[in-house]
Enzyme design. Sequence first.
Site, PDB file in Angstrom:
ATOM      1  N   SER A 193     -82.664  61.799  53.545  1.00  0.00           N
ATOM      2  CA  SER A 193     -82.521  60.888  52.411  1.00  0.00           C
ATOM      3  C   SER A 193     -83.311  59.599  52.560  1.00  0.00           C
ATOM      4  CB  SER A 193     -81.041  60.564  52.192  1.00  0.00           C
ATOM      5  OG  SER A 193     -80.488  59.916  53.328  1.00  0.00           O
ATOM      6  N   HIS A 227     -79.675  66.315  49.296  1.00  0.00           N
ATOM      7  CA  HIS A 227     -80.762  65.676  48.550  1.00  0.00           C
ATOM      8  C   HIS A 227     -81.823  66.671  48.101  1.00  0.00           C
ATOM      9  CE1 HIS A 227     -79.815  61.352  48.917  1.00  0.00           C
ATOM     10  NE2 HIS A 227     -79.162  61.737  49.996  1.00  0.00           N
ATOM     11  N   LYS A 256     -75.336  64.674  43.055  1.00  0.00           N
ATOM     12  CA  LYS A 256     -76.687  64.127  42.934  1.00  0.00           C
ATOM     13  C   LYS A 256     -77.402  64.833  41.777  1.00  0.00           C
ATOM     14  CE  LYS A 256     -77.078  62.278  47.595  1.00  0.00           C
ATOM     15  NZ  LYS A 256     -75.664  62.371  47.995  1.00  0.00           N
TER      16      LYS A 256
END
Length: 289
Positions: A193, A227, A256
């Site tokens: 990330s 991610h 996300k």
Amino acid sequence: MNRLEGALARELSALDDAGTRKGAETVVTRVLPASGERGPRVLLEGEGDRAFLRMNSNGYLGLSLDPDVIAAEEKAAQTFGAGPQAVRFISGTFTPHVSLERRLASFHDREAGMIFSSAYATVMGVIAPLTTPETAIISDALNHNCIINATRLAQPREKIVYPHLSMDELRAALERAAATCRRALVVTDGVFSMRGDHAPLDEIAALVAAYDERFAENAVIVVDDSHGVGAFGASGRGTEEVAGARADLLIATLGKAFGVNGGYAVGSGTLVDYLRETAPFYVYSNPIT
């Protein structure tokens, strides 16, 4: 509590001195949906009617404001209520939970899946049950905080941290662990990330396969691709798709790219069945709504 609070105040001051204190949180007071060619904006506490672009979120696809997603959430709340009011094994498993787990497993071409309250809780929940007094946890140096804390909680026989993306050091770690441990968990982020690079999962898989026979209870790969999934790869299947290799246990988030809340893990049927019985963050927490 004056002595405790004094100690805590000194620690806060140390964070100030180091320039690492996060401080007051920015409060979003309203979200303004997209209109025409203008994308969504947010209003912030203390800023009046001044609208801001939100450039620091993880909502890569903007799905949290998608009308179909919002309508589905409203329909589910009307049908099942605002919350489950129980953990899964008592009376907190609803049809959408089961359906979602099956769809996530299918999306990743796995036998089974299970959902958690967050991806952080997923990592914390699955690493410890898979760790025995004869297990090595081998971890990339830049893995997310949740993996670091999960490793501390698990208390493996060997904890080996290899330099970021160094396959030579990963090989050395596997060699070291094979001398003392019956089981090895090689744990890595998919997409990292803070840097945006990703694990060479194909190379990791080849190394783990080469050492697997040295471990009585296997060397297995655990990947947290929170991610990556939804935003990385031609079909959004993340690091596995880009690298052309698979984890034994894949962890990701719904919070996300998918725009909602929750985390999940997918893997073999036996692995998921075992974690349903042993993962405390699953067994003793209410499911997502």
